[in-house]
Design a protein around this motif. Structure first.
Motif, PDB file in Angstrom:
ATOM      1  N   THR A 119       8.538 -39.509  32.979  1.00 50.97           N
ATOM      2  CA  THR A 119       7.420 -38.545  33.131  1.00 50.97           C
ATOM      3  C   THR A 119       7.862 -37.123  32.571  1.00 50.97           C
ATOM      4  O   THR A 119       6.916 -36.497  32.012  1.00 50.97           O
ATOM      5  CB  THR A 119       6.995 -38.534  34.777  1.00 50.97           C
ATOM      6  N   LEU A 132       6.559 -44.269  27.276  1.00 53.86           N
ATOM      7  CA  LEU A 132       5.296 -44.908  27.821  1.00 53.86           C
ATOM      8  C   LEU A 132       5.627 -46.403  28.003  1.00 53.86           C
ATOM      9  O   LEU A 132       5.551 -46.950  28.928  1.00 53.86           O
ATOM     10  CB  LEU A 132       4.046 -44.842  27.008  1.00 53.86           C
ATOM     11  N   ARG A 135       8.474 -46.667  30.671  1.00 52.45           N
ATOM     12  CA  ARG A 135       7.952 -46.253  32.142  1.00 52.45           C
ATOM     13  C   ARG A 135       7.071 -47.490  32.691  1.00 52.45           C
ATOM     14  O   ARG A 135       7.032 -47.706  33.680  1.00 52.45           O
ATOM     15  CB  ARG A 135       6.977 -44.946  32.268  1.00 52.45           C
ATOM     16  N   GLY A 136       6.299 -48.025  31.736  1.00 54.65           N
ATOM     17  CA  GLY A 136       5.585 -49.174  32.070  1.00 54.65           C
ATOM     18  C   GLY A 136       6.490 -50.388  32.607  1.00 54.65           C
ATOM     19  O   GLY A 136       6.221 -51.113  33.619  1.00 54.65           O
ATOM     20  N   ASP A 151       0.257 -47.812  31.022  1.00 49.58           N
ATOM     21  CA  ASP A 151       1.352 -47.187  30.240  1.00 49.58           C
ATOM     22  C   ASP A 151       1.624 -48.101  29.110  1.00 49.58           C
ATOM     23  O   ASP A 151       1.568 -47.530  27.937  1.00 49.58           O
ATOM     24  CB  ASP A 151       2.642 -46.986  30.854  1.00 49.58           C
TER      25      ASP A 151
END
Length: 188
Positions: A119, A132, A135-136, A151
């Motif tokens: 983040t 992204l 984080r997904g 994400d």
């Protein structure tokens, strides 16, 4: 027996030269891979193997990326990666440095901390496709599949040619039993 010189040699084996760091910061993954062309699964430095693994991932060289990641998956190697990534993020507060720090935490199963670092990266560069995607994966590992899908969708939007995000999106469709059409489309 560990001597002072072997500790110094172990530390210097993890050092990353300035040209590689500059290529990382520029997110010139082709150059990173080229500069680390001699790095393979047998290379002593786990940091070099993981950096090249990320370059290969970004370049859709997924088989080589996977092999490099697996070759540096021992806990002691992952702790060295975390130490290097933390220092890199402290020195260079960029999206890619926070991405590396989040990756190191995720590889150690510290999902909440990894998401925080991912983040932080996205606060700097909103559509950082590698972050992204990562984080997904972290959200998916924590069972937050709806957030993971957002994400993955954003990673695909940010870089339509990034294969790993499409694969993760397809896997998420299967995991959520959202339908074969969505999974097939993502895999294609």
């Amino acid at each position: 027996i560990t001597t002072k010189s072997s500790v110094v040699n172990a530390q210097s084996a993890q050092e990353v030269n300035a040209h590689v760091k500059d290529a990382i910061l520029a997110e010139d993954w082709t150059k990173v891979a080229s500069l680390l062309s001699t790095v393979d699964t047998q290379t002593t430095s786990s940091v070099h193997r993981l950096i090249k693994g990320h370059a290969c991932l970004a370049l859709n060289q997924n088989n080589e990326s996977l092999c490099l990641f697996l070759s540096a998956s021992a806990e002691d190697e992952l702790k060295i990666w975390l130490e290097w990534a933390q220092q890199f993020a402290n020195d260079k507060k960029t999206a890619v440095s926070y991405y590396f720090k989040g990756d190191a935490l995720a590889r150690l199963g510290q999902w909440d901390s990894a998401i925080t670092e991912f983040t932080n990266a996205l606060a700097i560069k909103t559509l950082h496709y590698l972050t992204l995607n990562a984080r997904g994966v972290a959200y998916a590992k924590m069972g937050q599949l709806g957030t993971a899908r957002q994400d993955f969708d954003n990673a695909v939007t940010a870089n339509r040619s990034f294969a790993d995000a499409h694969a993760n999106l397809g896997a998420r469709f299967i995991q959520m039993k959202d339908g074969i059409d969505g999974a097939q489309k993502a895999f294609e």
